[in-house]
Design a protein around this motif. Structure first.
Motif, PDB file in Angstrom:
ATOM      1  N   SER A 150      -5.612 -53.850 -61.200  1.00 37.51           N
ATOM      2  CA  SER A 150      -6.082 -54.957 -60.385  1.00 37.51           C
ATOM      3  C   SER A 150      -4.813 -55.982 -60.112  1.00 37.51           C
ATOM      4  O   SER A 150      -5.117 -56.936 -59.295  1.00 37.51           O
ATOM      5  N   GLY A 163      -2.242 -54.697 -55.058  1.00 37.28           N
ATOM      6  CA  GLY A 163      -3.128 -54.527 -53.991  1.00 37.28           C
ATOM      7  C   GLY A 163      -2.866 -53.357 -53.422  1.00 37.28           C
ATOM      8  O   GLY A 163      -3.848 -52.685 -52.700  1.00 37.28           O
ATOM      9  N   GLU A 164      -1.787 -52.615 -53.546  1.00 37.53           N
ATOM     10  CA  GLU A 164      -1.515 -51.300 -52.877  1.00 37.53           C
ATOM     11  C   GLU A 164      -0.538 -50.416 -53.873  1.00 37.53           C
ATOM     12  O   GLU A 164       0.495 -50.890 -54.272  1.00 37.53           O
ATOM     13  N   THR A 178      -5.444 -48.579 -51.757  1.00 37.37           N
ATOM     14  CA  THR A 178      -5.276 -50.125 -51.583  1.00 37.37           C
ATOM     15  C   THR A 178      -6.609 -50.452 -52.319  1.00 37.37           C
ATOM     16  O   THR A 178      -7.698 -49.968 -52.704  1.00 37.37           O
ATOM     17  N   ASN A 208      -9.057 -54.194 -52.929  1.00 34.05           N
ATOM     18  CA  ASN A 208      -9.543 -55.669 -52.503  1.00 34.05           C
ATOM     19  C   ASN A 208     -10.476 -56.319 -53.570  1.00 34.05           C
ATOM     20  O   ASN A 208     -11.774 -55.696 -53.711  1.00 34.05           O
ATOM     21  N   LYS A 209      -9.945 -56.999 -54.417  1.00 34.32           N
ATOM     22  CA  LYS A 209     -10.743 -57.516 -55.571  1.00 34.32           C
ATOM     23  C   LYS A 209     -11.813 -58.345 -55.443  1.00 34.32           C
ATOM     24  O   LYS A 209     -12.859 -58.540 -55.646  1.00 34.32           O
ATOM     25  N   THR A 210     -11.690 -59.141 -54.063  1.00 31.58           N
ATOM     26  CA  THR A 210     -12.445 -60.088 -53.713  1.00 31.58           C
ATOM     27  C   THR A 210     -13.622 -59.403 -53.270  1.00 31.58           C
ATOM     28  O   THR A 210     -14.888 -59.715 -53.456  1.00 31.58           O
TER      29      THR A 210
END
Lengths: 116, 113
Positions: free
Chosen positions: B52, B55-56, B65, B67-69
């Motif tokens: 985490s 991002g990539e 890829t 996207n934690k959000t």
């Protein structure tokens, strides 16, 4: 060959039979796992062994009985199975429990089990 | 506990085109996301993973890829080849102690020559 060997590759058994699945690894790993893989379902973790000690049993029916005589060998003893138990049974190993999250799990090719 | 959803369940791509497989997870504490490839008659094999704090991540023709959000992560395969045909599984876990992986349901990728 990944380093994790499973035998037999295919097994057909009746509901009253008793059979065993075997898994062997010579990777020096300390953790071994049994997974059940059914069509269109996520891999289901059945049992986890760390240094020959069972550390997890995910509510698996007692007709499945694991055995880990040493850190290189893992068995799954089967008796009085049901047709819905037909699936691919995968063995995996990792350096240690939780180590699979650092270096990944090494899976065997599985045993395709058919219960008739 | 963690729940991982994977889409699509099947994907056919012309050789040379790109393929994208997407996964969502439920536990915001998860921080380790591997991808496994299972070829016919074989067990799953780890092909790439991401944590985490990144991002990539790329490895030749494959990339992942995160996207934690939004709590989703994706596998991208570019310049697909026939040997990319397999079932791909995503997974998620908390990288701490004895935590174990929760797998998605798999995507059967077929590369059309």
């Amino acid at each position: 060959e990944t380093g994790v060997t499973q035998t037999p590759r295919h097994l057909v058994m009746g509901m009253t039979n008793k059979k065993s699945l075997k898994c062997e690894q010579h990777l020096g790993h300390n953790a071994m796992y049994w997974y059940k893989q059914s069509a269109k379902k996520p891999l289901e973790l059945m049992f986890v062994y760390s240094l020959e000690e069972r550390v997890e049993n995910n509510s698996v029916p007692s007709r499945f009985s694991p055995e880990c005589p040493n850190s290189s060998h893992l068995f799954l003893h089967l008796h009085t199975l049901q047709p819905e138990d037909s699936a691919l049974y995968l063995c995996a190993s990792s350096q240690d429990v939780g180590g699979g999250l650092r270096d990944g799990y090494t899976f065997g090719s599985g045993t395709r089990l058919t219960v008739v | 506990g963690e729940n991982v959803e994977q889409h699509p369940s099947t994907l056919s791509v012309q050789e040379g085109d790109s393929a994208v497989i997407k996964c969502t997870y439920s536990d915001s504490a998860s921080n380790y996301f591997p991808w496994y490839k299972q070829e016919l008659g074989k067990g799953p094999q780890l092909i790439i993973d991401i944590r985490s704090n990144v991002g990539e991540k790329k490895d030749q023709r494959i990339a992942v890829t995160l996207n934690k959000t939004a709590k989703h992560f994706s596998l991208h395969i570019t310049e697909t080849q026939p040997e990319d045909s397999a079932v791909y599984f995503c997974a998620a876990s908390i990288d701490f102690g004895n935590e174990k992986l929760t797998f998605g349901t798999g995507t059967r990728l077929t590369i059309i020559p």
